[in-house]
Motif scaffolding. Structure first.
Motif, PDB file in Angstrom:
ATOM      1  N   UNK A  15       0.787  -1.228   0.000  1.00 28.71           N
ATOM      2  CA  UNK A  15       0.000   0.000   0.000  1.00 28.71           C
ATOM      3  C   UNK A  15       0.819   1.278   0.000  1.00 28.71           C
ATOM      4  N   UNK A  16       1.869   1.352   0.813  1.00 29.35           N
ATOM      5  CA  UNK A  16       2.624   2.603   0.940  1.00 29.35           C
ATOM      6  C   UNK A  16       3.960   2.539   0.188  1.00 29.35           C
ATOM      7  N   UNK A  17       3.997   1.766  -0.902  1.00 28.53           N
ATOM      8  CA  UNK A  17       5.249   1.575  -1.616  1.00 28.53           C
ATOM      9  C   UNK A  17       5.710   2.832  -2.354  1.00 28.53           C
ATOM     10  N   UNK A  18       4.778   3.593  -2.921  1.00 26.71           N
ATOM     11  CA  UNK A  18       5.137   4.785  -3.688  1.00 26.71           C
ATOM     12  C   UNK A  18       5.576   5.896  -2.740  1.00 26.71           C
ATOM     13  N   UNK A  19       6.734   6.525  -3.037  1.00 23.98           N
ATOM     14  CA  UNK A  19       7.303   7.511  -2.115  1.00 23.98           C
ATOM     15  C   UNK A  19       7.244   8.943  -2.627  1.00 23.98           C
ATOM     16  N   UNK A  20       6.777   9.165  -3.836  1.00 27.15           N
ATOM     17  CA  UNK A  20       6.790  10.504  -4.414  1.00 27.15           C
ATOM     18  C   UNK A  20       5.984  11.484  -3.559  1.00 27.15           C
ATOM     19  N   UNK A  21       6.574  12.663  -3.299  1.00 21.06           N
ATOM     20  CA  UNK A  21       5.905  13.684  -2.506  1.00 21.06           C
ATOM     21  C   UNK A  21       5.222  14.753  -3.351  1.00 21.06           C
ATOM     22  N   UNK A  22       5.285  14.582  -4.674  1.00 19.76           N
ATOM     23  CA  UNK A  22       4.578  15.487  -5.589  1.00 19.76           C
ATOM     24  C   UNK A  22       3.847  14.643  -6.623  1.00 19.76           C
ATOM     25  N   UNK A  23       2.807  15.229  -7.205  1.00 25.35           N
ATOM     26  CA  UNK A  23       2.035  14.535  -8.225  1.00 25.35           C
ATOM     27  C   UNK A  23       1.308  15.524  -9.119  1.00 25.35           C
ATOM     28  N   UNK A  24       0.846  15.013 -10.268  1.00 25.57           N
ATOM     29  CA  UNK A  24       0.127  15.869 -11.210  1.00 25.57           C
ATOM     30  C   UNK A  24      -1.332  16.003 -10.811  1.00 25.57           C
ATOM     31  N   UNK A  25      -1.791  17.253 -10.787  1.00 25.34           N
ATOM     32  CA  UNK A  25      -3.205  17.514 -10.512  1.00 25.34           C
ATOM     33  C   UNK A  25      -3.602  18.809 -11.216  1.00 25.34           C
ATOM     34  N   UNK A  26      -4.616  18.734 -12.050  1.00 22.86           N
ATOM     35  CA  UNK A  26      -5.041  19.916 -12.789  1.00 22.86           C
ATOM     36  C   UNK A  26      -3.971  20.443 -13.731  1.00 22.86           C
ATOM     37  N   UNK A  27      -3.149  19.540 -14.246  1.00 19.32           N
ATOM     38  CA  UNK A  27      -2.122  19.941 -15.204  1.00 19.32           C
ATOM     39  C   UNK A  27      -0.867  20.518 -14.589  1.00 19.32           C
ATOM     40  N   UNK A  28      -0.719  20.429 -13.257  1.00 19.71           N
ATOM     41  CA  UNK A  28       0.498  20.941 -12.628  1.00 19.71           C
ATOM     42  C   UNK A  28       0.918  20.039 -11.470  1.00 19.71           C
ATOM     43  N   UNK A  29       2.200  20.127 -11.091  1.00 16.81           N
ATOM     44  CA  UNK A  29       2.721  19.339  -9.985  1.00 16.81           C
ATOM     45  C   UNK A  29       2.366  19.995  -8.656  1.00 16.81           C
ATOM     46  N   UNK A  30       1.815  19.198  -7.759  1.00 16.36           N
ATOM     47  CA  UNK A  30       1.427  19.702  -6.446  1.00 16.36           C
ATOM     48  C   UNK A  30       1.896  18.716  -5.375  1.00 16.36           C
ATOM     49  N   UNK A  31       2.047  19.162  -4.123  1.00 16.62           N
ATOM     50  CA  UNK A  31       2.429  18.237  -3.047  1.00 16.62           C
ATOM     51  C   UNK A  31       1.390  17.133  -2.865  1.00 16.62           C
ATOM     52  N   UNK A  32       1.857  15.952  -2.507  1.00 18.64           N
ATOM     53  CA  UNK A  32       0.989  14.804  -2.240  1.00 18.64           C
ATOM     54  C   UNK A  32       1.202  14.361  -0.801  1.00 18.64           C
ATOM     55  N   UNK A  33       0.135  14.297  -0.020  1.00 22.22           N
ATOM     56  CA  UNK A  33       0.226  13.915   1.384  1.00 22.22           C
ATOM     57  C   UNK A  33       0.414  12.399   1.512  1.00 22.22           C
ATOM     58  N   UNK A  34       0.994  11.937   2.638  1.00 19.72           N
ATOM     59  CA  UNK A  34       1.264  10.505   2.810  1.00 19.72           C
ATOM     60  C   UNK A  34       0.045   9.615   2.602  1.00 19.72           C
ATOM     61  N   UNK A  35      -1.127  10.043   3.133  1.00 16.37           N
ATOM     62  CA  UNK A  35      -2.316   9.204   2.987  1.00 16.37           C
ATOM     63  C   UNK A  35      -2.762   9.111   1.522  1.00 16.37           C
ATOM     64  N   UNK A  36      -2.457  10.144   0.726  1.00 13.19           N
ATOM     65  CA  UNK A  36      -2.779  10.083  -0.699  1.00 13.19           C
ATOM     66  C   UNK A  36      -1.844   9.140  -1.441  1.00 13.19           C
ATOM     67  N   UNK A  37      -0.586   9.102  -1.030  1.00 14.44           N
ATOM     68  CA  UNK A  37       0.387   8.243  -1.712  1.00 14.44           C
ATOM     69  C   UNK A  37       0.020   6.771  -1.587  1.00 14.44           C
ATOM     70  N   UNK A  38      -0.639   6.406  -0.497  1.00 13.07           N
ATOM     71  CA  UNK A  38      -1.013   5.016  -0.288  1.00 13.07           C
ATOM     72  C   UNK A  38      -1.912   4.525  -1.422  1.00 13.07           C
ATOM     73  N   UNK A  39      -2.764   5.407  -1.932  1.00  9.56           N
ATOM     74  CA  UNK A  39      -3.701   4.998  -2.968  1.00  9.56           C
ATOM     75  C   UNK A  39      -3.242   5.426  -4.356  1.00  9.56           C
ATOM     76  N   UNK A  40      -2.001   5.823  -4.504  1.00  4.89           N
ATOM     77  CA  UNK A  40      -1.528   6.331  -5.788  1.00  4.89           C
ATOM     78  C   UNK A  40      -0.999   5.240  -6.720  1.00  4.89           C
ATOM     79  N   UNK A  41      -1.164   3.968  -6.348  1.00  5.70           N
ATOM     80  CA  UNK A  41      -0.700   2.882  -7.199  1.00  5.70           C
ATOM     81  C   UNK A  41      -1.848   1.924  -7.529  1.00  5.70           C
TER      82      UNK A  41
END
Length: 303
Positions: A15-41
């Motif tokens: 579940x928490x394998x992905x470590x990236x602290x930024x992600x694409x949202x609305x066409x731009x890179x924004x910070x990604x919180x730890x709880x969001x990273x869990x579901x990012x894969x």
């Protein structure tokens, strides 16, 4: 080729394998919180056990440019001659440092270095470089040629289950080498990794180009090289958004392969960050897609 042991493994990302602290949202890179990273894969789960019930051997290396051209010169592979130059990545200072790296043998002359610096697409890629700019359909033409030459039907591309089993080599971590890989173990983009992690990582390198298949300390515990990084690798399997619960490699071969579909690519590459080279990482691409990001390796079904 290396004969793989029989066994089973847990396929997919935890579940928490992905470590990236930024992600694409609305066409731009924004910070990604730890709880969001869990579901990012979502495409890398759910985890499930797969039993290896087809004995196979797998190529120690990706198929090289010279090996590909042996097929073309023999009248096979649809006569496809891949582009011999590739795109550079990373800051010019980092790339220049790698171009002059005395531990690598891949740059034959100062002339080649000058070409790469003047035009970032002009690094020659023949010989023992992994072949690129070929598609899944092209790769299948290569295995068809190989089978014809050897009077067999044993050679093919791996399914993604076989690929991940081989890449893990009995491990359960992000990479076969552990939860991180070093720039001596794999060819990935250190600059992009620093940005993804939002950390200063002077220990990481951005070489900017692929390396020869025999470069770096890149073997996993089973002796397979560059399963993570350098270039990504094509599989026979059709891409699905979630795993379908297939529990054996024979079931994967039967149910994940169709005549025409978007195919699964594995292993990351020299342009992308460290996390993209995780053994669980998977993306889908059209089977006609040919680029400098991807190549392939061959498996042989054993009696």
């Amino acid at each position: 080729m290396i004969e793989l042991p029989m066994g089973d493994f847990i396929m997919g990302a935890y579940e928490d394998e992905l470590r990236s602290k930024v992600g694409w949202r609305g066409g731009k890179l924004v910070p990604v919180e730890p709880e969001e990273r869990i579901r990012n894969t979502p495409g890398e789960g759910p985890q499930h056990k797969v039993k290896v019930d087809i004995p196979i051997a797998m190529g120690r290396n990706e198929v090289t440019y010279d090996e590909w051209m042996a097929c073309v010169d023999d009248g096979g592979c649809g006569g496809v001659v891949p582009q011999q130059y590739t795109l550079g990545a990373g800051k010019i200072e980092e790339v220049l440092r790698s171009l002059n790296d005395p531990t690598l043998s891949r740059f034959a002359s100062e002339e080649n270095i000058a070409k790469a610096l003047q035009n970032r697409r002009r690094l020659p890629l023949s010989g023992r470089y992994p072949v690129m700019y070929v598609s899944v359909l092209d790769a299948k033409a290569y295995t068809d040629w190989l089978n014809q030459k050897l009077d067999t039907d044993a050679y093919r591309l791996p399914t993604e289950a076989e690929w991940e089993y081989a890449a893990r080599a009995g491990t359960t971590t992000r990479f076969a080498q552990g939860d991180e890989i070093t720039s001596d173990q794999a060819n990935f983009n250190g600059e992009a990794t620093e940005y993804e992690l939002q950390e200063n990582r002077p220990d990481l390198r951005t070489r900017g180009y692929p390396v020869l298949v025999d470069e770096l300390d890149a073997a996993n515990p089973w002796g397979l090289r560059h399963m993570s990084g350098n270039i990504g690798e094509m599989t026979l399997s059709c891409y699905t958004r979630r795993y379908q619960g297939w529990s054996t490699t024979s079931e994967w071969l039967e149910k994940s392969v169709r005549d025409s579909c978007e195919r699964v690519m594995r292993g990351g590459n020299y342009i992308f960050d460290m996390d993209a080279a995780r053994v669980a990482r998977r993306i889908g691409r059209d089977e006609t897609y040919a680029t400098n990001f991807y190549g392939f390796r061959v498996v042989k079904e054993l009696d």
